[in-house]
Design an enzyme around this catalytic site. Structure first.
Site, mmCIF file in Angstrom:
data_model
loop_
_atom_site.group_PDB
_atom_site.id
_atom_site.type_symbol
_atom_site.label_atom_id
_atom_site.label_comp_id
_atom_site.label_asym_id
_atom_site.label_seq_id
_atom_site.Cartn_x
_atom_site.Cartn_y
_atom_site.Cartn_z
ATOM 1 N N LEU A 182 29.516 -8.460 14.281
ATOM 2 C CA LEU A 182 29.802 -8.603 12.852
ATOM 3 C C LEU A 182 31.109 -7.933 12.457
ATOM 4 O O LEU A 182 31.783 -8.365 11.525
ATOM 5 C CB LEU A 182 28.659 -8.012 12.018
ATOM 6 C CG LEU A 182 27.336 -8.786 12.005
ATOM 7 C CD1 LEU A 182 26.283 -8.015 11.203
ATOM 8 C CD2 LEU A 182 27.519 -10.181 11.419
ATOM 9 N N GLY A 183 31.459 -6.873 13.146
ATOM 10 C CA GLY A 183 32.697 -6.165 12.823
ATOM 11 C C GLY A 183 32.907 -4.989 13.750
ATOM 12 O O GLY A 183 31.966 -4.519 14.402
ATOM 13 N N GLY A 209 35.752 -1.348 14.383
ATOM 14 C CA GLY A 209 36.855 -0.547 13.887
ATOM 15 C C GLY A 209 36.908 0.758 14.631
ATOM 16 O O GLY A 209 36.314 0.915 15.708
ATOM 17 N N GLY A 251 33.520 2.319 15.625
ATOM 18 C CA GLY A 251 32.698 1.689 16.659
ATOM 19 C C GLY A 251 32.563 0.207 16.374
ATOM 20 O O GLY A 251 33.550 -0.471 16.090
ATOM 21 N N VAL A 297 29.640 -3.162 14.827
ATOM 22 C CA VAL A 297 28.382 -3.558 14.204
ATOM 23 C C VAL A 297 27.975 -4.906 14.781
ATOM 24 O O VAL A 297 28.779 -5.853 14.787
ATOM 25 C CB VAL A 297 28.508 -3.660 12.670
ATOM 26 C CG1 VAL A 297 27.197 -4.119 12.054
ATOM 27 C CG2 VAL A 297 28.922 -2.319 12.071
ATOM 28 N N LYS A 346 24.531 -0.591 14.077
ATOM 29 C CA LYS A 346 25.836 0.060 14.027
ATOM 30 C C LYS A 346 25.971 1.006 15.215
ATOM 31 O O LYS A 346 25.183 1.953 15.354
ATOM 32 C CB LYS A 346 26.008 0.803 12.702
ATOM 33 C CG LYS A 346 27.438 1.253 12.439
ATOM 34 C CD LYS A 346 27.641 1.671 10.985
ATOM 35 C CE LYS A 346 29.101 1.982 10.718
ATOM 36 N NZ LYS A 346 29.349 2.353 9.309
ATOM 37 N N ASP A 370 35.769 5.764 0.562
ATOM 38 C CA ASP A 370 36.375 4.740 1.424
ATOM 39 C C ASP A 370 36.067 3.335 0.909
ATOM 40 O O ASP A 370 35.728 2.442 1.688
ATOM 41 C CB ASP A 370 35.868 4.915 2.864
ATOM 42 C CG ASP A 370 36.740 4.190 3.884
ATOM 43 O OD1 ASP A 370 37.915 3.899 3.564
ATOM 44 O OD2 ASP A 370 36.260 3.913 4.997
#
Length: 379
Positions: A35-36, A38, A41, A43, A58, A150
Site C-alpha cells: 500500500l505504501g 517510506g 518502513g 504498509v 505496518k 506530520d
C-alpha cells in the site's frame, strides 16, 4: 493535560512491551499487496487467515526503529484515535526477526496525494468535505492532549473514491502537547516558520564542519503546540484547491513565502485600523471588509483565483506568529461559502437573479392589488 497524556501513553507502552509476541506473518496473514512505503518502513494490505478481515500491516525495520517509538505509535493509534477520521490500530501487534508490526484499518482507495491533480487540485465541494473531516479529527486529537505534527496528503487515507470518508494516519511524530522536542528543519511548505532558526543553525553547523571546526553547537528546542497542526491544515487547504504549494519553504529567503508574509503584515495593520474605527462607533459588515481587502491589498499572485472568504481562513491558519494562529476548529466557520473566485461569482450571479425574480413578483403583486381595489370601487 500534557503531562497526564504523556504519562498515560508511557504506561501503555510499558505494559504492551511485556506482551509483545513473535509471529510468522505468512502463518496468520495473507499479504495481498504493497500500500505504501517510506523512511518508516512499509504498509501491506493483508487479510487475516482465520477471520478473513482486511487490514493494513505496518512494518517497521527493527534495525532502524526503537521498540519505544514503535510501541508509542501503536498505543497512540489504538487507544486515542477514536474519531472516525483518525486511522485506528486493530489490537494486533507483534515482532518478526526483522520487523516490528502492527495492524490498522486499511484505506483501500489510496491516499489523498493520489487524487490531487497537479496545478488543478480537487473540486471545491470535495475540498471542503475533506477539510471538515480533518478539522474534527485533529481537534479531537488535540482534546486528548496530542499534536500530530506530520499532516500532509500522503498521511491522509481514502475509504472511498469520492473523499466522503478520509482518515488521518501515521502518528510516528505525534507528541503530547507541552512536551519539548528538538527543532528540526526540513524543506517543505508544511514546516512551520517558527523553526527557521533551526535551518540557520544547520547552515552554521555545515560551515563549521567544512572549516574543520569541532566546536559543538547547542540544539534549538521548541514546545509542541496545536498551532503546528493548524499551519499544516492551512497549507493542505491551499494544496487541495490549487494542486500546488503556496511556497517551497516557509522562510524569509523563499520568495513565495516572503510575498505572503508582506501581504499578511499589511492585513494586520489594516485590521488594527478597523478595530480603532470599530471602537469609535464606525461599523462595517464582514463581507464588505473582505471585499475591500481583496481590492486594496490584493493577495500575492500564487493566491490568484481564491476568494476573499478562504483568504480570511488562511489568515487564521497561516499566521506566522504561532501564538496567534487559529485552531483547526476555525475551518468549520468557513464551510458552505465560496472558496474559489469562480464559485463566488456564480453565487453572486444566482443571488442577483433571485433578487430580480423577487422584484418582478413584488411588482406584479402590486399591480394585481391595485386592480382588485379598482374592481371593488375603492379609492
Amino acid at each position: 493535560m500534557a503531562t497526564t497524556a504523556a504519562q498515560e501513553l508511557d504506561e501503555l507502552c510499558y505494559l504492551s512491551a511485556q506482551s509483545l509476541p513473535s509471529l510468522k506473518v505468512s502463518e496468520h496473514f495473507q499479504v495481498v499487496k504493497l500500500l505504501g512505503e517510506g523512511s518508516y518502513g512499509k504498509v501491506m494490505l493483508a487479510a487475516h487467515r482465520k477471520r478473513g478481515t482486511p487490514m493494513a500491516l505496518k512494518f517497521f525495520p527493527r534495525q532502524s526503529t526503537s521498540l519505544t517509538s514503535f510501541l508509542r505509535e501503536y498505543n497512540l493509534s489504538l487507544s486515542y484515535c477514536t474519531h472516525p477520521s483518525l486511522t485506528r490500530a486493530l489490537g494486533i501487534f507483534f515482532s518478526t526477526p526483522t520487523y516490528y508490526v502492527f495492524a490498522q484499518q486499511a484505506g483501500l482507495y489510496g491516499d489523498l496525494y493520489s487524487v490531487i491533480v497537479s496545478e488543478v487540485g480537487i473540486n471545491e465541494e470535495c475540498t471542503q468535505r475533506v477539510m471538515a473531516q480533518l478539522s474534527g479529527a485533529v481537534t479531537h486529537l488535540h482534546s486528548l492532549g496530542f499534536v500530530h505534527r506530520d499532516i500532509k496528503p500522503e498521511n491522509i487515507f481514502l475509504c472511498d473514491s469520492s473523499c466522503r470518508w478520509v482518515k488521518l494516519g501515521d502518528f510516528g511524530l505525534a507528541r503530547a502537547i507541552g512536551s519539548t522536542v528538538r527543532a528540526v528543519w526540513y524543506e517543505s511548505p508544511f514546516c512551520t516558520p517558527e523553526v527557521e532558526p533551526a535551518k540557520e543553525g544547520e547552515k552554521e553547523w555545515k560551515s563549521r564542519e567544512s572549516e574543520g571546526t569541532q566546536e559543538e553547537m547547542e540544539d534549538i528546542w521548541i514546545t509542541v503546540e496545536p498551532c503546528i497542526d493548524s499551519w499544516a491544515l492551512g497549507v493542505l487547504t491551499y494544496c487541495l484547491l490549487t494542486g500546488c504549494f503556496p511556497w517551497e519553504e516557509s522562510t524569509h529567503d523563499d520568495r513565495g513565502y516572503r510575498r505572503y508574509k508582506q501581504w499578511f503584515d499589511r492585513e494586520a495593520e489594516k485590521e488594527k485600523i478597523r478595530e480603532d474605527k470599530w471602537s469609535s462607533g464606525e461599523k462595517t459588515d464582514s463581507y464588505t471588509i473582505m471585499e475591500e481587502n481583496q481590492r486594496d491589498n490584493p493577495p500575492p499572485s500564487q493566491f490568484q483565483g481564491l476568494s476573499s472568504l478562504v483568504m480570511t481562513l488562511f489568515r487564521e491558519l497561516l499566521n506566522p506568529q504561532p501564538k496567534l494562529r487559529g485552531s483547526p476548529e476555525e475551518i468549520l466557520s468557513y464551510l458552505g461559502g465560496a472558496w474559489l473566485m469562480e464559485t463566488e461569482k456564480e453565487e453572486r450571479r444566482k443571488a442577483e437573479e433571485a433578487e430580480k425574480e423577487a422584484r418582478k413578483i413584488r411588482e406584479a403583486g402590486g399591480v394585481e392589488e391595485e386592480l382588485v381595489r379598482e374592481g371593488r370601487g375603492e379609492r
